[in-house]
Design an enzyme around this catalytic site. Structure first.
Site, PDB file in Angstrom:
ATOM      1  N   SER A 135     -22.961  23.665  -5.462  1.00  0.00           N
ATOM      2  CA  SER A 135     -24.134  24.529  -5.573  1.00  0.00           C
ATOM      3  C   SER A 135     -24.065  25.618  -4.513  1.00  0.00           C
ATOM      4  O   SER A 135     -23.498  25.409  -3.438  1.00  0.00           O
ATOM      5  CB  SER A 135     -25.416  23.709  -5.373  1.00  0.00           C
ATOM      6  N   SER A 136     -24.673  26.755  -4.803  1.00  0.00           N
ATOM      7  CA  SER A 136     -24.680  27.844  -3.835  1.00  0.00           C
ATOM      8  C   SER A 136     -25.515  27.527  -2.601  1.00  0.00           C
ATOM      9  O   SER A 136     -25.432  28.233  -1.596  1.00  0.00           O
ATOM     10  CB  SER A 136     -25.211  29.128  -4.487  1.00  0.00           C
ATOM     11  N   CYS A 137     -26.297  26.443  -2.636  1.00  0.00           N
ATOM     12  CA  CYS A 137     -27.109  26.085  -1.466  1.00  0.00           C
ATOM     13  C   CYS A 137     -26.261  25.524  -0.328  1.00  0.00           C
ATOM     14  O   CYS A 137     -26.789  25.238   0.752  1.00  0.00           O
ATOM     15  CB  CYS A 137     -28.201  25.096  -1.842  1.00  0.00           C
ATOM     16  N   TYR A 171     -29.511  17.791   0.053  1.00  0.00           N
ATOM     17  CA  TYR A 171     -28.696  18.045  -1.137  1.00  0.00           C
ATOM     18  C   TYR A 171     -27.468  18.878  -0.782  1.00  0.00           C
ATOM     19  O   TYR A 171     -26.346  18.587  -1.218  1.00  0.00           O
ATOM     20  CB  TYR A 171     -29.544  18.767  -2.183  1.00  0.00           C
ATOM     21  N   LYS A 203     -23.353  18.095  -1.129  1.00  0.00           N
ATOM     22  CA  LYS A 203     -22.410  18.930  -1.865  1.00  0.00           C
ATOM     23  C   LYS A 203     -21.283  19.439  -0.966  1.00  0.00           C
ATOM     24  O   LYS A 203     -20.136  19.592  -1.409  1.00  0.00           O
ATOM     25  CB  LYS A 203     -23.157  20.096  -2.524  1.00  0.00           C
ATOM     26  N   HIS A 228     -36.205  23.273 -11.643  1.00  0.00           N
ATOM     27  CA  HIS A 228     -35.853  24.531 -11.002  1.00  0.00           C
ATOM     28  C   HIS A 228     -36.777  25.646 -11.515  1.00  0.00           C
ATOM     29  O   HIS A 228     -37.585  25.442 -12.420  1.00  0.00           O
ATOM     30  CB  HIS A 228     -34.388  24.873 -11.280  1.00  0.00           C
TER      31      HIS A 228
END
Length: 320
Positions: free
Chosen positions: A107-109, A136, A140, A179
């Site tokens: 994920s881009s987070c 989270y 990742k 989301h």
């Protein structure tokens, strides 16, 4: 003809089902899937036994515990534990079973809250994460490092794809844990049906987000796995394993809400609740490495929103 056996973990989720759509018509592929009732991905011995018995040639890890700002805030323990356990169990089981190729979805987070925009792969671990989804994100990041570690020590070909914010058919439309796109679609739809004069949107509406249709992500994942080791290394080095997948364009949450209201047909007032968290100010991915492999997004965003709303309307029983 010898079929390539591909296991898609999480095949009933939004990303997993898109991967199945992208792969299922290939005559050279035999798909392997297992429902949650058939395989608990948090059970390490069960995962190890399943992968050993099925002996896939390739594994796509699309299974994950995901959600929006509220869900990340409310369930941090579940978000870090379930994602860590899923990745650890599948990646280690792949290695012990001799599976040479694997793709892990991130994920881009994973990038710092204040990373320079657009965010390049090199930004990983250069600053503090956004607090609302830190558990989270850490899970990742661990998935990336697991892939890198097995590659470095054992010569595996385990790759990681970092998509931007996703949307599309099969999304989670839960009233509080979803989301932003599915959450707003449901909120505007229910407001239209109930005749509500206004809809409240979390945050200031001024933060910017990038969105990618899940079918475009699935095509990107397949392309990443079909790229030769030499060509992939030429694109990703010195990053070793992970690559961004985005569109290169973003919108403010206010602009997004206005577009979704138009798609749904809600004509009331939009109220932005400044007391609720905005999250990261901006999350735009640098997509140059993926584009250099010849991939580009194909789903026009307004059309993608229309298709997602149509899926929501057609799958009412599945999204309650």
């Amino acid at each position: 003809m010898t079929l390539k056996r591909i296991y898609v973990a999480g095949h009933r989720g939004m990303v997993g089902s898109a991967l199945v759509r992208a792969l299922q018509d290939n005559p050279g592929i035999e798909l392997i899937t297992a429902s949650r009732a058939e395989l608990d991905l948090l059970d390490q011995p069960a995962v190890s036994d399943f992968v050993s018995r099925q002996s896939p040639d390739v594994i796509y890890i699309a299974a994950a515990r995901v959600g929006g700002i509220h869900a990340n805030n409310a369930y941090p323990a579940e978000f870090i534990y379930e994602n860590l356990a899923t990745e650890t169990n599948l990646i280690h089981a792949a290695h012990t079973a001799g599976v040479q190729q694997l793709l892990s979805l991130g994920s881009s987070c994973i990038y710092p809250k204040h990373a320079p925009q657009p965010m390049r792969e090199e930004a990983l671990l250069t600053g503090l994460l956004e607090p609302t989804n830190e558990p989270y994100a850490i899970a990742k990041i661990a998935g990336i490092k697991l892939c890198e570690s097995y590659n470095r020590q054992y010569g595996r070909d385990y790759r990681s794809v970092m998509p931007t914010n996703l949307y599309g058919p099969g999304d989670n439309f839960h009233p509080t844990d979803s989301h932003v796109i599915p959450g707003l679609i449901r909120r505007f739809h229910e407001a239209k049906i109930n005749g509500d004069p206004r809809v409240v949107v979390w945050g200031t509406g001024e933060v910017r987000r990038e969105f990618l249709h899940v079918d475009d992500l699935a095509r990107a994942c397949v392309q990443v796995m079909e790229t030769s080791c030499a060509d992939y290394a030429a694109v990703t080095e010195p990053m070793c394993s992970h690559i961004n997948v985005g569109t290169g364009q973003d919108v403010t949450i206010r602009e997004l809400a206005e577009q979704i209201a138009e798609v749904v047909g809600f004509e009331g007032e939009l109220i932005f609740d400044n007391s609720k968290p905005d999250g990261t100010p901006r999350k735009l991915l640098d997509n140059r490495r993926m584009e250099s492999l010849g991939w580009s997004p194909s789903v026009f965003f307004p059309q993608g929103l229309v298709g997602t709303y149509e899926w929501f309307l057609s799958n009412g029983d599945a999204v309650k």
